[in-house]
Design an enzyme around this catalytic site. Structure first.
Site, mmCIF file in Angstrom:
data_model
loop_
_atom_site.group_PDB
_atom_site.id
_atom_site.type_symbol
_atom_site.label_atom_id
_atom_site.label_comp_id
_atom_site.label_asym_id
_atom_site.label_seq_id
_atom_site.Cartn_x
_atom_site.Cartn_y
_atom_site.Cartn_z
ATOM 1 C CB SER A 140 -0.934 0.017 1.281
ATOM 2 O OG SER A 140 -0.091 -0.054 2.566
ATOM 3 C CG LEU A 141 2.744 2.193 -2.898
ATOM 4 C CD1 LEU A 141 3.058 2.146 -4.202
ATOM 5 C CD2 LEU A 141 3.974 2.313 -1.878
ATOM 6 N N GLY A 142 -0.429 4.677 0.108
ATOM 7 C CA GLY A 142 -1.302 6.036 0.516
ATOM 8 C C GLY A 142 -2.230 6.269 -1.015
ATOM 9 N N GLY A 145 -1.902 4.586 -4.144
ATOM 10 C CA GLY A 145 -2.845 3.227 -4.531
ATOM 11 C C GLY A 145 -1.935 2.044 -3.865
ATOM 12 N N GLY A 177 -6.125 0.911 5.656
ATOM 13 C CA GLY A 177 -5.606 -0.125 5.317
ATOM 14 C C GLY A 177 -6.527 -1.463 5.418
ATOM 15 C CG ASP A 178 -7.510 -2.229 9.821
ATOM 16 O OD1 ASP A 178 -6.720 -3.045 9.651
ATOM 17 O OD2 ASP A 178 -7.713 -1.244 10.689
#
Length: 236
Positions: A140-142, A145, A177-178
């Site tokens: 994950s890259l904020g 995406g 993230g969850d």
């Protein structure tokens, strides 16, 4: 379920700036020590037949070892959220058993042993994790995406790529993230390939980012699909 009256309820406290980004956070997860192999053994009948196990690295190493052994014996796919750069090392001995691993940039670097300082590092880290046996890697890259890498059956050749996050107004980053992980599990349950299911998972995260609370109370399959349709119409 199990009550542990001698322990404090797990807690997480984060402080955010005006843009919704987290500035600092603290947590107390000591109660997770109560999830022991001995207790998990009593829960085996409830776990048996599960379509998937979704674990995070707040679990103590003995509990993780028991669950990974159980998943292997029962042929249950395992999804893992590594939680933090400090705790992610708990899953390192079991990477070969992980169906889908969701990590951020820092966690990917710790687990792969690769400095993740640029896009090339992200790609190498994902490949290293894949080589260690993880079937699906999602970094994950904020707002960018995710970068993903997946095993393609039956050839075992890795497919990979970048998936852009849909634009959205950010109220609170906690829980995104969850929600992404929940979307990945949902896509798996629908028998979708990783690349096919990623837009749904990213939309889950986007809807959660827009909520003031950690969980968007309006997060449903219908809401996610409506969000995806609106995003497609805006691009058209």
């Amino acid at each position: 379920s199990r009550m542990a009256p001698e322990e404090a309820t797990s807690s997480y406290l984060s402080v955010h700036g005006l843009g919704g980004d987290m500035a600092v956070a603290v947590n107390d997860m000591r109660i997770m020590r109560c999830i022991t192999p001995q207790w998990l053994t009593t829960q085996a009948p409830r776990l048996r037949g599960a379509q998937a196990l979704v674990l995070d690295c707040n679990l103590e190493p003995p509990a993780l070892a028991w669950l990974m052994g159980f998943a292997k014996d029962e042929s249950v796919p395992v999804f893992v959220d590594t939680v933090s750069a400090a705790k992610c090392q708990r899953i390192k001995p079991f990477l070969a058993q992980v169906q889908t691993l969701k990590v951020n940039r820092l966690e990917a670097g710790v687990l792969s042993g690769v400095p993740v300082e640029d896009d090339a590092g992200i790609e190498v880290a994902a490949r290293r994790l894949h080589e260690q046996g993880v079937r699906n890697v999602v970094i994950s890259l904020g707002e960018r995406g995710v970068y993903w890498r997946a095993t393609t059956e039956p050839s075992q050749v890795g497919a990979c790529g970048w998936k852009t996050a849909p634009p959205c107004a950010v109220a609170n980053v906690t829980g995104a993230g969850d929600a992404l992980m929940a979307g990945l599990v949902h896509a798996h349950m629908r028998h979708l390939a990783l690349e096919t299911g990623l837009p749904f998972a990213l939309a889950c995260a986007a809807l959660t980012l827009q909520a003031e609370t950690a969980n968007n109370p309006g997060l449903t399959v219908a809401a996610v699909e409506q969000f995806l349709n609106q995003s497609l119409n805006q691009r058209a």
